[in-house]
Design an enzyme around this catalytic site. Sequence first.
Site, mmCIF file in Angstrom:
data_model
loop_
_atom_site.group_PDB
_atom_site.id
_atom_site.type_symbol
_atom_site.label_atom_id
_atom_site.label_comp_id
_atom_site.label_asym_id
_atom_site.label_seq_id
_atom_site.Cartn_x
_atom_site.Cartn_y
_atom_site.Cartn_z
ATOM 1 N N SER A 189 -13.893 -35.495 7.918
ATOM 2 C CA SER A 189 -12.198 -35.110 7.787
ATOM 3 C C SER A 189 -11.809 -35.602 6.331
ATOM 4 O O SER A 189 -10.765 -35.274 5.785
ATOM 5 C CB SER A 189 -11.359 -35.881 8.627
ATOM 6 O OG SER A 189 -11.115 -37.196 8.379
ATOM 7 N N HIS A 217 -12.587 -31.749 13.710
ATOM 8 C CA HIS A 217 -11.853 -31.037 12.675
ATOM 9 C C HIS A 217 -12.464 -29.669 12.395
ATOM 10 O O HIS A 217 -12.149 -28.975 11.182
ATOM 11 C CB HIS A 217 -11.976 -31.787 11.301
ATOM 12 C CG HIS A 217 -11.392 -33.072 11.313
ATOM 13 N ND1 HIS A 217 -9.866 -33.214 10.735
ATOM 14 C CD2 HIS A 217 -11.576 -34.204 11.588
ATOM 15 C CE1 HIS A 217 -9.485 -34.529 11.205
ATOM 16 N NE2 HIS A 217 -10.551 -35.082 11.377
ATOM 17 N N LYS A 248 -5.324 -31.012 16.946
ATOM 18 C CA LYS A 248 -5.197 -30.339 15.531
ATOM 19 C C LYS A 248 -5.147 -28.766 15.443
ATOM 20 O O LYS A 248 -4.082 -28.249 15.688
ATOM 21 C CB LYS A 248 -6.278 -31.006 14.801
ATOM 22 C CG LYS A 248 -6.418 -32.560 14.715
ATOM 23 C CD LYS A 248 -7.604 -33.245 13.892
ATOM 24 C CE LYS A 248 -7.655 -34.657 13.974
ATOM 25 N NZ LYS A 248 -6.525 -35.535 13.862
ATOM 26 N N THR A 277 -5.867 -44.966 32.977
ATOM 27 C CA THR A 277 -4.907 -44.604 32.254
ATOM 28 C C THR A 277 -4.332 -43.217 32.846
ATOM 29 O O THR A 277 -5.063 -42.510 33.470
ATOM 30 C CB THR A 277 -5.362 -44.595 30.878
ATOM 31 O OG1 THR A 277 -3.949 -44.091 30.066
ATOM 32 C CG2 THR A 277 -6.178 -43.453 30.594
ATOM 33 N N THR A 278 -2.995 -43.144 32.771
ATOM 34 C CA THR A 278 -2.446 -41.909 33.250
ATOM 35 C C THR A 278 -2.917 -40.719 32.608
ATOM 36 O O THR A 278 -3.071 -40.595 31.300
ATOM 37 C CB THR A 278 -0.659 -42.282 32.820
ATOM 38 O OG1 THR A 278 -0.458 -43.187 33.832
ATOM 39 C CG2 THR A 278 0.126 -40.981 33.499
HETATM 40 C C1 LIG Z 1 -13.359 -37.428 13.380
HETATM 41 C C2 LIG Z 1 -12.277 -37.753 14.172
HETATM 42 N N1 LIG Z 1 -12.533 -37.997 15.515
HETATM 43 C C3 LIG Z 1 -11.608 -38.258 16.407
HETATM 44 C C4 LIG Z 1 -10.191 -38.326 15.855
HETATM 45 C C5 LIG Z 1 -9.211 -38.562 16.912
HETATM 46 O O1 LIG Z 1 -8.517 -37.542 17.369
HETATM 47 P P1 LIG Z 1 -6.964 -37.651 18.064
HETATM 48 O O2 LIG Z 1 -6.102 -37.572 16.674
HETATM 49 O O3 LIG Z 1 -6.957 -36.488 18.880
HETATM 50 O O4 LIG Z 1 -7.132 -38.973 18.663
HETATM 51 C C6 LIG Z 1 -9.850 -38.073 14.718
HETATM 52 C C7 LIG Z 1 -8.560 -38.063 14.214
HETATM 53 O O5 LIG Z 1 -8.270 -37.654 13.221
HETATM 54 C C8 LIG Z 1 -11.170 -37.786 13.759
HETATM 55 O O6 LIG Z 1 -10.816 -37.593 12.521
#
Ligand SMILES: Cc1ncc(COP(=O)(O)O)c(C=O)c1O
Length: 407
Positions: A189, A217, A248, A277-278
């Site tokens: 990312s 991503h 995203k 968790t809920t």
């Molecule tokens: C590579 C990667 N994995 C997992 C996540 C976590 O995803 P979420 O935002 O749905 O918690 C992110 C968040 O940006 C991420 O960049």
Amino acid sequence: MDFNRRFRDLIADMKLDGRYRTFIELERLADEFPTALWHRPDGGTQRVTVWCSNDYLGMGQHPDVLAAMHNTLDLSGAGTGGTRNISGTNRQHVALETELADLHGKEAALIFTSGWISNLAALGSLGRLMPDCAVFSDALNHNSMIEGIRRSGAERFIFRHNDVSHLDDLMSGVDAARPKIVAFESVYSMDGDVAPIAAMCDVAEKHGAITYLDEVHAVGLYGARGGGIAEREGVAHRLTLIEGTLAKAFGAMGGYVAGPALIIDVIRSLADSFIFTTSLCPHLAAGAVAAIQYVKAHPEDRARQAENAARLKAMLKGAGLPVLDTPSHILPVIVGDAHLCRRISELLLVDHCIYVQPINYPMVARGQERLRITPTPFHTETHMRDLVGALVNVGRDLGWAAARQAA
Ligand SMILES: Cc1ncc(COP(=O)(O)O)c(C=O)c1O
């Protein structure tokens, strides 16, 4: 101990080296993305163009998604009232898991309240449940994968970023009989680079390892049906587990893993960060189903997003701005100084009504501070021209060498 003094010192240190984060208060406008309303600290409002959203396809405002969410709210109400075990499994969850398993061509899928929790739950439990497990983790893996691996208590081996031969070397040094997991991402990312997935699978298969790919991503954006880079490259079947987010490109919230029914059942049955968790709100699950169904059937949106990313990259380069030459939709413009990066972002916002969040340590290494720009299908040529012009002007005014040269 004087706790307040300790806490004040921590914040002061962050401010000193440019790591202190400030949130800007945005009001998203459902039919005007990527325009949003900025609620300024002085109480006024200002319309701004958002250039750093991970709502990569604008699905957060798509009529199908909104209709599904509205209908479900009317039908089922707001929350779920429990964990998945205790009255919290709704039909929207089951529909979403079916949709996700189909997206990745896997037997089953399991949803969580975020992508972060998905990685924590899946890696945390798999590493723990296989005695003497060794986990091989890319050096640039996301914090959620690192936390999952750490939580599992498994021995961790870190291979150099995207370095297949280093992975092979490390795996060769570990007893062949030990259970192994290779964990990596498809699109990274912060740098927007892409893993050599097939080559990673070659090595993992040679050593009999489970492969775990984070496509957070990439889902929705790559592949004929938006199944990610693994789908685009025809290797999805070689990955044991694919993890993704609903937050995203699918414009909603939540995360998931997809894979063999037995492994998914093990995570469902034994991952405490799933059990205790809920569950996800029904309308979020319904919105995600609508988004995935739309994205599967509409490759033209990802094509438009890719075109816009290519066009903007060419414009940034043409202006002489230091954009990384990424093979993905993520366009990092490297500034290399935390304070300067923050200042550029502030002036873009205040003087040019453009919002790009500065990315500083610990999201990237010190000296790698950047503006992370994410074009969507909704950014126009005019938006792009405004952004490039503003970056050059702001940068020149602040003495940013790269922009001075560009000017
Ligand atoms: C590579 C990667 N994995 C997992 C996540 C976590 O995803 P979420 O935002 O749905 O918690 C992110 C968040 O940006 C991420 O960049």
